[in-house]
Design an enzyme around this catalytic site. Structure first.
Site, PDB file in Angstrom:
ATOM      1  N   HIS A 182      56.483 -37.373 109.026  1.00 58.68           N
ATOM      2  CA  HIS A 182      56.273 -35.844 109.371  1.00 58.68           C
ATOM      3  C   HIS A 182      54.840 -35.422 109.413  1.00 58.68           C
ATOM      4  O   HIS A 182      54.643 -34.229 109.576  1.00 58.68           O
ATOM      5  CB  HIS A 182      56.875 -35.237 107.837  1.00 58.68           C
ATOM      6  CG  HIS A 182      55.689 -35.684 106.480  1.00 58.68           C
ATOM      7  ND1 HIS A 182      56.076 -36.717 105.827  1.00 58.68           N
ATOM      8  CD2 HIS A 182      54.347 -35.237 106.321  1.00 58.68           C
ATOM      9  CE1 HIS A 182      54.750 -36.955 104.913  1.00 58.68           C
ATOM     10  NE2 HIS A 182      54.290 -35.816 105.150  1.00 58.68           N
ATOM     11  N   ASP A 214      61.305 -41.777 106.917  1.00 62.86           N
ATOM     12  CA  ASP A 214      59.893 -41.171 107.220  1.00 62.86           C
ATOM     13  C   ASP A 214      58.845 -42.068 107.318  1.00 62.86           C
ATOM     14  O   ASP A 214      57.760 -41.860 107.191  1.00 62.86           O
ATOM     15  CB  ASP A 214      59.590 -40.252 105.758  1.00 62.86           C
ATOM     16  CG  ASP A 214      58.564 -39.192 106.429  1.00 62.86           C
ATOM     17  OD1 ASP A 214      58.399 -38.762 107.319  1.00 62.86           O
ATOM     18  OD2 ASP A 214      57.702 -38.814 105.089  1.00 62.86           O
ATOM     19  N   SER A 309      49.176 -38.003 103.210  1.00 61.51           N
ATOM     20  CA  SER A 309      50.352 -38.617 103.643  1.00 61.51           C
ATOM     21  C   SER A 309      49.963 -39.811 104.833  1.00 61.51           C
ATOM     22  O   SER A 309      49.312 -39.690 105.685  1.00 61.51           O
ATOM     23  CB  SER A 309      51.220 -37.613 104.489  1.00 61.51           C
ATOM     24  OG  SER A 309      52.262 -36.957 103.541  1.00 61.51           O
TER      25      SER A 309
END
Length: 478
Positions: A182, A214, A309
């Site tokens: 993402h 992911d 992230s």
């Protein structure tokens, strides 16, 4: 019945964000948007301003070998010499409750207390030195990522920058940056910039990603890009590639272990936070539009925020144990509940992407019973044990040792599937798969999804109160 999953809200891309319910936390993916563009001139002015306010000693190499340099122990003040005692004893007034110590006696007691405190603090100093050393050692392998993205078409299009983190891995003799999908999804190769802790910029040569986990990987180009170069063409550079991080066996991680997170919270690159491993096996997170089918998250209280992230979660040996991915929050920032993909899972997906271009996801061919809920009931010895069974299941067919393992109950076996070949039946409870004790249906789905295909895998099942061993050869998911 299983508990309700956590309410989710993805991070907004610079526009008005989704309203969060005050009655529930929101699980948020940890990339951050609308970062400030890199400005070499501004950075130079800021550096000059810092140099006027005080110098920073950068002479010590982060690659030095040998033991950790520790501060010299604090010298203990010597107590002042005391006068010889008097041969005459002064009378004590009747109203006196206690003797007030002289100035010299108070100083001696204070010095002794400082000495005792210094000994106790020295233990914490050792831990602090260890965290600093790990941070210095791993920072060169951590990458700050900026991805320029455009949404919409024509006059309604909107562009923004999204920041995240990554970590350098060496796979098949090549250097790759692993991050979350993402973070870079929606950006092209020439819209992604990767920066190391020493300020060098790199462009990816190739991008591969998997939506079910992911996980994404980007191959490092052979040349870095000058920080002053505004073009997207890589410039020749004699600088070596960033070093690859070391990976731990994430199956060995225990709840309560100390952990370190490094990333770019809110675009502040290479920030370091510290905490513990809070929980393992979080598999029912709802992540809004970013659906992650295969979940087996670690939970940590190390402060991670939007922008973390893709960054590494480390043990105190400086080894990567996970990849920070999401947080549960009602405010949009860290509230002590962060989630990371175990590195064994992430590295397995990364290798599949690099070697085969995709994750060859395993297929067993069963429908599992989602109502297989935890129930407590007495065992033969009179103790209570918990196993995931439905209320209508016959309790007397289960053995005491089986009750401790959890499991996933088969609701249906699909025709022509590997499960049918392995002779699985309805109401079989899968207790172990490929050496892992299965906790619930989500756990089995995650294990099957990342298990290699076309090779025999051992299973332990429970059928009619008896344990059986069998083998199954997974196929690639249709």
């Amino acid at each position: 019945m299983r508990q309700r999953t956590t309410t989710i809200a993805p991070i907004s891309g610079g526009s008005t964000g989704s309203h969060l319910s005050t009655a529930a936390l929101a699980v948020i993916l940890l990339s951050t948007v609308s970062v400030v563009a890199w400005n070499p001139a501004a950075a130079q002015d800021a550096g000059a301003a810092r140099s006027r306010s005080g110098s920073v000693d950068r002479s010590e190499s982060i690659y030095r070998s040998g033991p950790i340099t520790r501060s010299a122990p604090h010298a203990t003040a010597q107590p002042p010499a005391l006068a010889p005692p008097s041969t005459q004893t002064a009378p004590v007034p009747h109203a006196t409750l206690g003797r007030i110590p002289s100035r010299s006696q108070a100083d001696v007691q204070r010095d002794q207390m400082f000495s005792e405190l210094a000994e106790e603090v020295a233990q914490f100093d050792r831990l602090g030195n260890l965290v600093r050393h790990v941070s210095q050692l791993v920072k060169p392998s951590v990458i700050h990522i900026e991805a320029h993205k455009v949404t919409g078409n024509g006059a309604s299009s909107e562009s923004y920058d999204e920041a995240g983190s990554g970590v350098v891995l060496e796979i098949s003799g090549e250097r790759w940056v692993m991050t979350n999908r993402h973070v870079i999804h929606g950006a092209t190769v020439d819209q992604i910039t990767m920066r190391t802790s020493d300020g060098r910029s790199w462009s990816p040569e190739r991008i591969l990603m998997d939506a079910s986990t992911d996980v994404a990987v980007m191959k490092l180009a052979a040349h870095s890009r000058s920080a002053r170069d505004t073009s997207r063409r890589p410039l020749p550079s004699s600088q070596p590639l960033p070093p690859a991080a070391r990976l731990a066996d994430s199956d060995r991680v225990q709840i309560g272990d100390f952990v370190i997170a490094i990333g770019s919270p809110f675009g502040l690159s290479h920030s370091v936070t510290f905490g513990i491993m809070s929980a393992k096996g979080r598999r029912d997170l709802s992540l809004g539009e970013e659906r992650i089918d295969l979940q087996d998250f670690f939970q940590t209280d190390a402060a991670i925020n939007p922008g973390n992230s893709g960054g590494p979660l480390l043990n105190l040996r400086g080894e990567v144990i996970g990849m920070n991915t999401a947080i549960a929050s009602s405010s949009g920032g860290s509230e002590g509940i962060g989630f990371a993909i175990p590195i064994n899972m992430a590295a397995r997906v990364a290798e599949e992407l690099i070697m085969h271009g995709q994750l060859r996801r395993g297929y067993l061919g069963v429908t599992l019973d989602p109502e297989f809920a935890a129930t407590e009931f007495p065992t033969v010895s009179g103790q209570y044990a918990s196993m995931k069974v439905s209320p209508d299941s016959a309790v007397d067919v289960y053995r005491e040792n089986d009750l401790k393992f959890g499991g996933a109950r088969v609701k249906n076996v699909r025709s022509g599937s590997p499960a049918e070949t392995a002779r699985l039946q309805k109401d079989d409870v899968i207790l172990q798969f490929d050496g892992y004790r299965i906790e619930d249906d989500d756990h089995l789905v995650a294990r099957v999804g990342i298990t290699p295909t076309n090779q025999p895998i051992e299973m332990v099942i429970l059928r009619d109160g008896k344990r059986y061993r069998t083998e199954v050869t997974l196929q690639q998911i249709p």
